[in-house]
Scaffold this active site. Structure first.
Site, PDB file in Angstrom:
ATOM      1  N   LYS A  26       0.821  -1.217   0.000  1.00 27.75           N
ATOM      2  CA  LYS A  26       0.000   0.000   0.000  1.00 27.75           C
ATOM      3  C   LYS A  26       0.849   1.259   0.000  1.00 27.75           C
ATOM      4  CE  LYS A  26      -4.429  -1.454   1.944  1.00 27.75           C
ATOM      5  NZ  LYS A  26      -5.452  -1.139   2.941  1.00 27.75           N
ATOM      6  N   LYS A  39      -5.239  -9.760  -7.008  1.00 24.30           N
ATOM      7  CA  LYS A  39      -6.522 -10.002  -6.356  1.00 24.30           C
ATOM      8  C   LYS A  39      -7.529  -8.905  -6.712  1.00 24.30           C
ATOM      9  CE  LYS A  39      -6.131  -7.718  -1.982  1.00 24.30           C
ATOM     10  NZ  LYS A  39      -6.511  -7.572  -0.620  1.00 24.30           N
ATOM     11  N   LYS A  98     -10.786  -3.114  -4.225  1.00 22.21           N
ATOM     12  CA  LYS A  98     -11.458  -1.812  -4.345  1.00 22.21           C
ATOM     13  C   LYS A  98     -10.543  -0.773  -4.947  1.00 22.21           C
ATOM     14  CE  LYS A  98     -13.811  -2.465   0.007  1.00 22.21           C
ATOM     15  NZ  LYS A  98     -13.572  -2.333   1.433  1.00 22.21           N
TER      16      LYS A  98
END
Ligand code: AMP
Ligand code: TRP
Length: 345
Positions: A114, A207, A210
């Site tokens: 992230k 994966k 969002k």
């Protein structure tokens, strides 16, 4: 004293929920309601570890709550609430910031993903995120945590934190009558269900998420039937027809993902799906897949859209859930404060 079984899980109110959230986590959440006391949280404190527009955040908290309930979480039976309404989460997270070691957090792969290359510019909250997640679970002394595969490492950290807290404060914990020296249980991950890792429709090695910039990569719980059909139609595949045995899916990430999704949606096993579609072209299979997705998701989409018409009703559910969550967490936090050596008011 034996610790009673209790389920806790949460999702971030960032963007809308997608098929990965639904198959990877929510189906298990719904199922566990039948056998366990369950606490389901909309983790808004986690959401702000990356920038959130305040108006959007408020809308997303309600949207995720509506999706939880529309999918089958029963707020009368389970506790449904948002994290920021219960102070125990932030309080216990601070204590855990002082229990967890830098070295433990440095190993977290999700932070590395992230934060990306610009790590110096990531928020401190993003780095400490797993400590907050441990606090979410342990503020209720929850024992079972149903999540998708990507949360495994965070749960291992929560177990390490529980163990270190129990060890560091052993004397006080025993003094308070926890004879076996266990104050916090070791929370068990529940990573089961038909599809613990749903992949992107555009790239079978990534994966479904969002945060993927391409909306074509995921099926959202807010997509209408046409949008779902279009996304399935455009899903990446290879030129071969479908195999008739699971072995034939090896090395075909996109095919494997679509077959897995279909099996989960239609409540079938992968071998059964391949027995039916083996030899078929993807065009035919995609039609069936789109139909299965619409049949399963349309009622949820419609019900959450209906609920979003009345935000005050959603807020009442959240307030009620928070009051019930506080009833469980407050006495646990009182004891934690005693154990650590604080003086309570
Ligand atoms: P998040 O969207 O990151 O808040 O995740 C909420 C829950 O959904 C967690 O339990 C995740 O493990 C699960 N989840 C998210 N994406 C996927 C995916 N692509 N496949 C399976 N589970 C997922
Ligand atoms: N970190 C989880 C995710 O991104 C969400 C989460 C926060 C969570 N707190 C939790 C999941 C506690 C289970 C238990 O998916």
């Amino acid at each position: 004293m034996t610790i009673k079984e209790r389920v806790f899980s949460g999702m971030q109110p960032t963007g809308t929920l997608h098929l990965g959230n639904f198959l990877g986590a929510m189906l298990q959440w719904i199922e566990l309601q039948k056998t366990h006391e369950c606490i389901y949280c909309v983790v808004d404190l986690h959401a702000i570890t990356v920038w959130q527009d305040p108006k959007e955040l408020r809308r997303s908290i309600r949207q995720v709550t509506a999706a939880y309930i529309a999918a089958g979480l029963d707020p009368a039976r389970s506790i449904v609430f948002n994290q920021s309404q219960v102070a125990a989460h932030a309080e216990l997270a601070w204590i855990f910031n002082c229990v967890a070691r830098l070295g433990w957090l440095n190993r977290m792969t999700q932070f590395k993903e992230k934060a990306g290359k610009d790590r110096e510019n990531a928020s401190v909250g993003l780095y400490a995120y797993p400590n907050l997640m441990a606090a979410d679970i342990l503020a209720y002394r929850a024992t079972h945590v149903p999540v998708g595969d990507d949360q495994k490492q965070h749960l291992e950290l929560a177990r390490d934190i529980a163990q270190k807290f129990n060890g560091d404060f052993r004397a006080g914990i025993e003094e308070r009558g926890h004879a076996d020296g266990i104050f916090f249980p070791q929370p068990e991950p529940v990573i089961t269900g038909p599809a613990t890792r749903v992949m992107s429709l555009r790239d079978g090695t990534k994966k479904m998420s969002k945060s993927d910039p391409s909306d074509l990569s995921r099926i959202n719980l807010t997509d209408d039937a046409d949008t779902i059909a279009r996304k399935v139609q455009k899903a990446k595949t290879d030129p071969e027809p479908l195999p008739s045995e699971p072995d034939g899916l090896k090395g075909r990430a996109e095919a494997e993902n679509l077959v897995g999704i279909y099996a989960a949606l239609a409540d079938q096993t992968v071998p059964a799906v391949l027995a039916q579609f083996g030899g078929a072209q993807f065009s035919a299979f995609k039609k069936a897949l789109a139909e299965a997705a619409v049949a399963r998701l349309a009622p949820i989409t419609e019900e959450s859209a209906r609920m979003m018409q009345d935000p005050a009703a959603i807020d009442r559910i959240l307030a009620d859930g928070a009051a019930r969550a506080r009833e469980i967490a407050t006495p646990i936090m009182d004891e934690v404060k005693d154990i650590v050596g604080f003086i309570r008011a």
